[in-house]
Design a protein around this motif. Structure first.
Motif, PDB file in Angstrom:
ATOM      1  N   GLN A 204       0.933  -1.047   0.109  1.00 14.55           N
ATOM      2  CA  GLN A 204      -0.082   0.160  -0.131  1.00 14.55           C
ATOM      3  C   GLN A 204       0.804   1.388  -0.058  1.00 14.55           C
ATOM      4  O   GLN A 204       0.717   2.311  -0.578  1.00 14.55           O
ATOM      5  CB  GLN A 204      -0.996  -0.014   1.307  1.00 14.55           C
ATOM      6  N   ARG A 205       2.001   1.149   0.778  1.00 11.11           N
ATOM      7  CA  ARG A 205       2.889   2.320   0.720  1.00 11.11           C
ATOM      8  C   ARG A 205       3.553   2.543  -0.600  1.00 11.11           C
ATOM      9  O   ARG A 205       3.304   3.693  -1.165  1.00 11.11           O
ATOM     10  CB  ARG A 205       4.284   2.010   1.402  1.00 11.11           C
ATOM     11  N   ASP A 206       3.790   1.480  -1.401  1.00 12.60           N
ATOM     12  CA  ASP A 206       4.447   1.893  -2.653  1.00 12.60           C
ATOM     13  C   ASP A 206       3.330   2.292  -3.656  1.00 12.60           C
ATOM     14  O   ASP A 206       3.639   2.984  -4.577  1.00 12.60           O
ATOM     15  CB  ASP A 206       4.883   0.380  -3.405  1.00 12.60           C
ATOM     16  N   THR A 207       2.103   1.918  -3.507  1.00 11.75           N
ATOM     17  CA  THR A 207       0.910   2.170  -4.460  1.00 11.75           C
ATOM     18  C   THR A 207       0.652   3.623  -4.157  1.00 11.75           C
ATOM     19  O   THR A 207       0.493   4.545  -5.166  1.00 11.75           O
ATOM     20  CB  THR A 207      -0.213   1.565  -4.119  1.00 11.75           C
ATOM     21  N   PHE A 208       0.809   4.217  -2.888  1.00 12.04           N
ATOM     22  CA  PHE A 208       0.514   5.622  -2.673  1.00 12.04           C
ATOM     23  C   PHE A 208       1.507   6.413  -3.229  1.00 12.04           C
ATOM     24  O   PHE A 208       1.330   7.631  -3.750  1.00 12.04           O
ATOM     25  CB  PHE A 208       0.407   5.848  -1.172  1.00 12.04           C
ATOM     26  N   LEU A 209       2.681   5.915  -3.063  1.00 11.82           N
ATOM     27  CA  LEU A 209       4.013   6.931  -3.535  1.00 11.82           C
ATOM     28  C   LEU A 209       4.035   6.827  -5.021  1.00 11.82           C
ATOM     29  O   LEU A 209       4.261   8.190  -5.430  1.00 11.82           O
ATOM     30  CB  LEU A 209       5.415   6.183  -2.856  1.00 11.82           C
ATOM     31  N   TYR A 210       3.555   5.873  -5.681  1.00 10.88           N
ATOM     32  CA  TYR A 210       3.612   5.990  -7.068  1.00 10.88           C
ATOM     33  C   TYR A 210       2.577   6.851  -7.380  1.00 10.88           C
ATOM     34  O   TYR A 210       2.608   7.774  -8.247  1.00 10.88           O
ATOM     35  CB  TYR A 210       3.470   4.473  -7.542  1.00 10.88           C
TER      36      TYR A 210
END
Length: 206
Positions: free
Chosen positions: A181-187
Motif C-alpha cells: 500500500q505504501r508503494d502504491t501511494f507513493l507511485y
C-alpha cells in the motif's frame, strides 16, 4: 516512533483556525488536488499558520532552523475511514536551498538513528517521478505511524513529508500489506503531482 517530535509538528503546527486565511500558492496547489482509483482522496487541507516561518532540524552541526515560504497539511482518507496519510508540504526559499535540503536530510537521519523500531528504506529507488525520495518504515505493524517519506522537488523547492498512518479499521495486517500500500501511494501521489503540474488529469483529480 522517535519521530514523535516530527509527527507532533504536522498535527499541531497546522491549525484549522487559520483555514480561512489560506492563500492560493501555485507551487503547492498540485499537491492538494489528488484522488485515486482505489477511493483514496484528499479529505482536508490546512494552511501553515501565518506566524510559522521556519522548522527546526537536528543536524551534524546542532539544531538549525530551515526557513519556509508557505506550507500545507494535506490529509488523505478512504471513504468513511480515519485518515490514512498526512502530508506536510512546505516551500523553501530558493536562497540556500541546497544547504537547507541537507539540513532536512540530516534531521531525517537523526530520526532513524534515535529509534531502534524503525529502519531507513534502502531498497527503493532514490527518485520517483523525478522527486528525490528518502524514507523510513517501522519494523512491525504497531503504533500510529508506520512510515515517513520525504519528497524533494529541486525545481520548485517544495519538500513534502509523508506520514503513513495506521488507522484502527485498516486492512493492513502484515509488513507485506503495508509495503504494497505504501508503494502504491507513493507511485500514485508523485504521478498525480507531476500530472497536475502539467495540466493532465489523473484518476479523479479535482
Amino acid at each position: 516512533m522517535a519521530s514523535l517530535r516530527t509527527v507532533l509538528a504536522v498535527l499541531i503546527a497546522f491549525s484549522p483556525v487559520v483555514a480561512a486565511a489560506q492563500k492560493e500558492n501555485p507551487a503547492l496547489r498540485p499537491y492538494e488536488s489528488c484522488s485515486f482509483p482505489d477511493g483514496l482522496s484528499v479529505t482536508d487541507v490546512q494552511p501553515m499558520p501565518p506566524d510559522v516561518r521556519d522548522r527546526p532540524a537536528k543536524t551534524k552541526q546542532g539544531e538549525k532552523s530551515v526557513p519556509l515560504l508557505a506550507g500545507r497539511r494535506i490529509t488523505f482518507s478512504y471513504p468513511g475511514a480515519d485518515p490514512y496519510v498526512s502530508v506536510k508540504v512546505e516551500q523553501l526559499p530558493p536562497d540556500n536551498y541546497a544547504l537547507n535540503k541537507r539540513y532536512l536530510l540530516e534531521d531525517f537521519d537523526d530520526i532513524v538513528a534515535s529509534d531502534k523500531g524503525v529502519a531507513k528504506n534502502t531498497t527503493r529507488p532514490a527518485r520517483i517521478s523525478a522527486f528525490n525520495v528518502t524514507g523510513l518504515d517501522r519494523k512491525a505493524i504497531s503504533g500510529n505511524t508506520l512510515g515517513i517519506y520525504m519528497l524533494m522537488d529541486d525545481t520548485t523547492h517544495v519538500v513534502s513529508t509523508i506520514y503513513l498512518l495506521n488507522p484502527k479499521q485498516s486492512h493492513i495486517k502484515t509488513i507485506e500489506d503495508y509495503s504494497r500500500q505504501r508503494d502504491t501511494f507513493l507511485y500514485n501521489y508523485t504521478r498525480c503531482i507531476r500530472n497536475n503540474q502539467n495540466g493532465v488529469l489523473f484518476g479523479v483529480s479535482k
